[in-house]
Design a protein around this motif. Structure first.
Motif, PDB file in Angstrom:
ATOM      1  N   ALA A 187       0.802  -1.223   0.000  1.00  0.00           N
ATOM      2  CA  ALA A 187       0.000   0.000   0.000  1.00  0.00           C
ATOM      3  C   ALA A 187       0.842   1.283   0.000  1.00  0.00           C
ATOM      4  O   ALA A 187       0.584   2.173  -0.817  1.00  0.00           O
ATOM      5  CB  ALA A 187      -0.985  -0.005   1.156  1.00  0.00           C
ATOM      6  N   PRO A 188       1.849   1.439   0.876  1.00  0.00           N
ATOM      7  CA  PRO A 188       2.585   2.709   0.885  1.00  0.00           C
ATOM      8  C   PRO A 188       3.238   3.044  -0.461  1.00  0.00           C
ATOM      9  O   PRO A 188       3.167   4.196  -0.925  1.00  0.00           O
ATOM     10  CB  PRO A 188       3.638   2.510   1.982  1.00  0.00           C
ATOM     11  CG  PRO A 188       3.049   1.480   2.888  1.00  0.00           C
ATOM     12  CD  PRO A 188       2.288   0.558   1.980  1.00  0.00           C
ATOM     13  N   SER A 189       3.861   2.056  -1.095  1.00  0.00           N
ATOM     14  CA  SER A 189       4.491   2.325  -2.388  1.00  0.00           C
ATOM     15  C   SER A 189       3.438   2.608  -3.457  1.00  0.00           C
ATOM     16  O   SER A 189       3.644   3.456  -4.340  1.00  0.00           O
ATOM     17  CB  SER A 189       5.389   1.157  -2.813  1.00  0.00           C
ATOM     18  OG  SER A 189       4.662  -0.057  -2.867  1.00  0.00           O
ATOM     19  N   SER A 190       2.304   1.942  -3.369  1.00  0.00           N
ATOM     20  CA  SER A 190       1.226   2.173  -4.336  1.00  0.00           C
ATOM     21  C   SER A 190       0.633   3.568  -4.167  1.00  0.00           C
ATOM     22  O   SER A 190       0.335   4.250  -5.152  1.00  0.00           O
ATOM     23  CB  SER A 190       0.136   1.113  -4.168  1.00  0.00           C
ATOM     24  OG  SER A 190       0.655  -0.174  -4.438  1.00  0.00           O
ATOM     25  N   TYR A 191       0.472   4.004  -2.928  1.00  0.00           N
ATOM     26  CA  TYR A 191      -0.033   5.363  -2.683  1.00  0.00           C
ATOM     27  C   TYR A 191       0.946   6.392  -3.252  1.00  0.00           C
ATOM     28  O   TYR A 191       0.528   7.427  -3.787  1.00  0.00           O
ATOM     29  CB  TYR A 191      -0.218   5.628  -1.189  1.00  0.00           C
ATOM     30  CG  TYR A 191      -1.233   4.766  -0.486  1.00  0.00           C
ATOM     31  CD1 TYR A 191      -2.100   3.917  -1.178  1.00  0.00           C
ATOM     32  CD2 TYR A 191      -1.331   4.787   0.900  1.00  0.00           C
ATOM     33  CE1 TYR A 191      -3.024   3.126  -0.511  1.00  0.00           C
ATOM     34  CE2 TYR A 191      -2.257   4.002   1.577  1.00  0.00           C
ATOM     35  CZ  TYR A 191      -3.095   3.167   0.866  1.00  0.00           C
ATOM     36  OH  TYR A 191      -4.003   2.385   1.534  1.00  0.00           O
ATOM     37  N   ALA A 192       2.241   6.111  -3.128  1.00  0.00           N
ATOM     38  CA  ALA A 192       3.250   7.029  -3.670  1.00  0.00           C
ATOM     39  C   ALA A 192       3.149   7.097  -5.193  1.00  0.00           C
ATOM     40  O   ALA A 192       3.279   8.174  -5.791  1.00  0.00           O
ATOM     41  CB  ALA A 192       4.648   6.598  -3.244  1.00  0.00           C
ATOM     42  N   VAL A 193       2.920   5.947  -5.834  1.00  0.00           N
ATOM     43  CA  VAL A 193       2.752   5.940  -7.291  1.00  0.00           C
ATOM     44  C   VAL A 193       1.524   6.775  -7.670  1.00  0.00           C
ATOM     45  O   VAL A 193       1.578   7.581  -8.612  1.00  0.00           O
ATOM     46  CB  VAL A 193       2.619   4.498  -7.826  1.00  0.00           C
ATOM     47  CG1 VAL A 193       2.227   4.504  -9.305  1.00  0.00           C
ATOM     48  CG2 VAL A 193       3.926   3.727  -7.629  1.00  0.00           C
ATOM     49  N   ILE A 194       0.447   6.606  -6.940  1.00  0.00           N
ATOM     50  CA  ILE A 194      -0.777   7.370  -7.229  1.00  0.00           C
ATOM     51  C   ILE A 194      -0.526   8.868  -7.057  1.00  0.00           C
ATOM     52  O   ILE A 194      -0.940   9.679  -7.899  1.00  0.00           O
ATOM     53  CB  ILE A 194      -1.936   6.869  -6.347  1.00  0.00           C
ATOM     54  CG1 ILE A 194      -2.347   5.455  -6.788  1.00  0.00           C
ATOM     55  CG2 ILE A 194      -3.132   7.832  -6.399  1.00  0.00           C
ATOM     56  CD1 ILE A 194      -3.246   4.716  -5.815  1.00  0.00           C
TER      57      ILE A 194
END
Length: 198
Positions: A90-97
């Motif tokens: 989740a944290p890396s995905s939120y950063a991508v978003i």
């Protein structure tokens, strides 16, 4: 302009092995990439798949062999059993978003950088310092890792729903109109489709 809906997971070894070939194919055909990070384990649960750790031993052995073979074919380093996998995507995905909405850097490079950090560099991509380093290397402000968490969480959940509706069941998964392509080893087929040859 053709649009490629790209469903991927930052913790997926096959998303890592895709490298930047999708971006190269999209540039060749003038296609737009809509990056959609998602929770691939939740996607498995919604579409009849089984998480890697719960698969039959035969499947697990094959998976590691296939990862090794594909990495060798592509000339990419890979650690088949990374120290920090599984980890919270989740944290890396939120950063991508957040990076997608910011638009100041290279999203494809960010996705690949995060996957490489997990699968080749023994880094925990749930950790803020790793995410910040990947953001910076891809031309983004590392402070994006702290921004838009609520909006990121909402979009991350929405991406899962969109993936199911679009017919996706794994990662990486590429959708162009009604055509579906599953896996990094189908990027060549995606290329042929965009060229009108498949």
């Amino acid at each position: 302009m053709p649009r490629i809906d790209y469903y991927f997971a930052t913790v997926s070894p096959y998303t890592y092995l895709a490298g930047t070939r999708l971006e190269e194919v999209a540039a060749k055909h003038g296609a737009e990439i809509a990056y959609k990070p998602l929770d691939v384990i939740a996607l498995f649960g919604r579409t009849g798949g089984t998480p890697p750790g719960q698969r039959h031993e035969n499947h697990q052995v094959w998976r590691l062999q296939e990862m090794r073979r594909q990495a060798k074919k592509l000339g990419m380093p890979i650690n088949l059993k990374p120290a920090h996998w599984p980890t919270n995507p989740a944290p890396s995905s939120y950063a991508v978003i957040a990076a997608i909405h910011d638009g100041s850097g290279d999203v494809g490079a960010l996705v690949h950088g995060l996957c490489r950090a997990c699968w080749a560099e023994e880094c925990d991509i749930a950790q803020d310092d790793v995410i910040r380093d990947c953001l910076s290397a891809a031309g983004f402000d590392p402070a994006l890792s702290d921004k838009g968490m609520l909006a990121g969480a909402e979009e991350y959940a929405r991406n899962l729903e969109e993936a199911v509706a679009a017919g996706a069941f794994g990662a990486p998964f590429y959708v162009v109109g009604d055509e579906r392509f599953w896996g990094q080893d189908r990027i060549a087929d995606l290329d042929l489709h965009l060229a009108g040859d498949l």
